[in-house]
Design a protein around this motif. Structure first.
Motif, short mmCIF file in Angstrom:
data_model
loop_
_atom_site.label_atom_id
_atom_site.label_comp_id
_atom_site.label_asym_id
_atom_site.label_seq_id
_atom_site.Cartn_x
_atom_site.Cartn_y
_atom_site.Cartn_z
N GLU A 1 115.37 48.63 2.43
CA GLU A 1 115.18 49.28 3.72
C GLU A 1 116.04 50.53 3.81
N ASN B 1 117.58 52.91 6.84
CA ASN B 1 117.80 53.00 8.29
C ASN B 1 117.00 51.94 9.05
N GLY B 2 116.93 50.74 8.47
CA GLY B 2 116.26 49.62 9.12
C GLY B 2 114.77 49.54 8.90
N LYS B 3 114.16 50.52 8.26
CA LYS B 3 112.73 50.49 7.98
C LYS B 3 112.49 50.00 6.56
N ARG B 4 111.67 48.98 6.43
CA ARG B 4 111.40 48.42 5.10
C ARG B 4 110.37 49.27 4.36
N ASP C 1 122.13 58.54 5.90
CA ASP C 1 121.17 57.46 5.79
C ASP C 1 121.85 56.20 5.25
N GLU D 1 119.74 49.48 2.55
CA GLU D 1 120.03 48.07 2.33
C GLU D 1 118.95 47.50 1.42
N THR E 1 122.69 40.91 -1.70
CA THR E 1 122.27 42.17 -1.09
C THR E 1 123.31 43.26 -1.29
N ARG F 1 124.50 47.34 0.40
CA ARG F 1 124.37 48.26 1.54
C ARG F 1 125.16 49.51 1.24
N THR G 1 125.80 53.83 2.27
CA THR G 1 125.61 54.99 3.13
C THR G 1 125.65 56.24 2.26
#
Length: 281
Positions: free
Chosen positions: A202, A204-207, A261, A264, A272, A274, A276
């Motif tokens: 993903e 910025n939260g968009k898969r 941006d 993840e 997982t 994560r 930046t």
């Protein structure tokens, strides 16, 4: 087992993640998680330990790359049928291989550095594995036995460097921070079939990536056997095996990463990451 390295860059200590999610210090048993610690004999010795007898690490802080002192960082391209389709390429009749610089390796949650001049910074969630025994001209069964474990790799890519700056792909693949690995190295016995793992990414939260290793064309044991016909592999060498559909280049229109941006990503059983995106200094 889930093996890891924790601490500040250059000061990481070896650790183990127990069944309850507690980090246990392994420095009394191995000097580091590297080729010397990944032989079948050493892994068997570590498996025999009772995690409850190992020192608990209350605040492990940063997780470092799950393997240290990597000798070779070999990458396989266009190895997922759906990714080949989205890029307009055909599945190759033999694996496409290239190298990342080992200086690209970083921790799973370390920043991704956007290089100077970068205009097409892209993402790729990938299944990677590490070699635990010397391999040369190996058949597939021998290669399978030589795989010590698996982990998540983010094959960060700069497409303009890769495709528009002439020469090999390595220009867009080997920049500093372009190889986050971890959070853990999961031993092969715990992973089971590496061809049946869900994987996702993903921004910025968009898969964007929501795939599976089921669409991998050439599987890990075959890849190690195949590549061992061209070069020998030593304990601690790693191979990352390609990405499913959903990369930025494959969007319509293409989407690329910029400073600020947040990416993840994860793979079933392997944890997982994560990151930046930050500017190069």
């Amino acid at each position: 087992m889930k093996l890891l390295r924790y601490g500040n860059p250059g000061e990481e200590r070896p650790g183990l993640l127990d069944a309850g999610g507690t980090v246990r210090d392994l420095s009394g048993h191995v000097a580091d998680i590297d080729g010397a610690a990944l032989s079948p004999e050493v892994l068997d010795r570590l498996r025999a330990l009772d995690p409850e007898t190992l020192p608990a690490v209350a605040e492990p802080g940063r997780l470092g790359p799950c393997v240290n002192r990597v000798g070779k960082f070999v990458c396989i391209g266009l190895n997922y049928s759906d990714h080949a389709e989205e890029t307009g390429a055909t599945v190759p009749s033999e694996p496409v291989a290239f190298m990342k610089a080992t200086s690209a390796i970083c921790g799973p949650n370390d920043p991704v550095i956007k290089p100077r001049g970068s205009t097409k910074l892209d993402w790729e969630v990938e299944l990677a594995f590490v070699v635990g025994s010397p391999v040369s001209y190996a058949d597939e069964e021998t290669a399978r036995a030589a795989i010590a474990g698996y982990f998540v790799c983010h094959d960060v890519s700069e497409r303009a460097f890769q495709m528009e700056r002439q020469g090999q792909w390595m220009k867009g693949k080997g920049c500093d921070s372009f190889g986050p690995i971890g959070p853990w190295l999961v031993t092969a016995d715990e992973v089971g079939d590496p061809g049946q793992l869900a994987m996702w990414l993903e921004v910025n939260g968009k898969r964007y990536q929501d795939g599976s290793t089921q669409t991998m064309v050439y599987k890990p044991a075959f890849l190690l056997s195949y590549m061992s016909q061209f070069m020998s592999f030593q304990p601690g060498d790693i191979i990352t095996t390609g990405t499913p559909a959903g990369v930025g280049l494959g969007q319509n229109p293409p989407v690329f990463l910029d400073v600020g941006d947040v990416v993840e990503l994860g793979i079933e059983k392997l944890g997982t990451q994560r990151q930046t995106v930050v500017p190069a200094t």
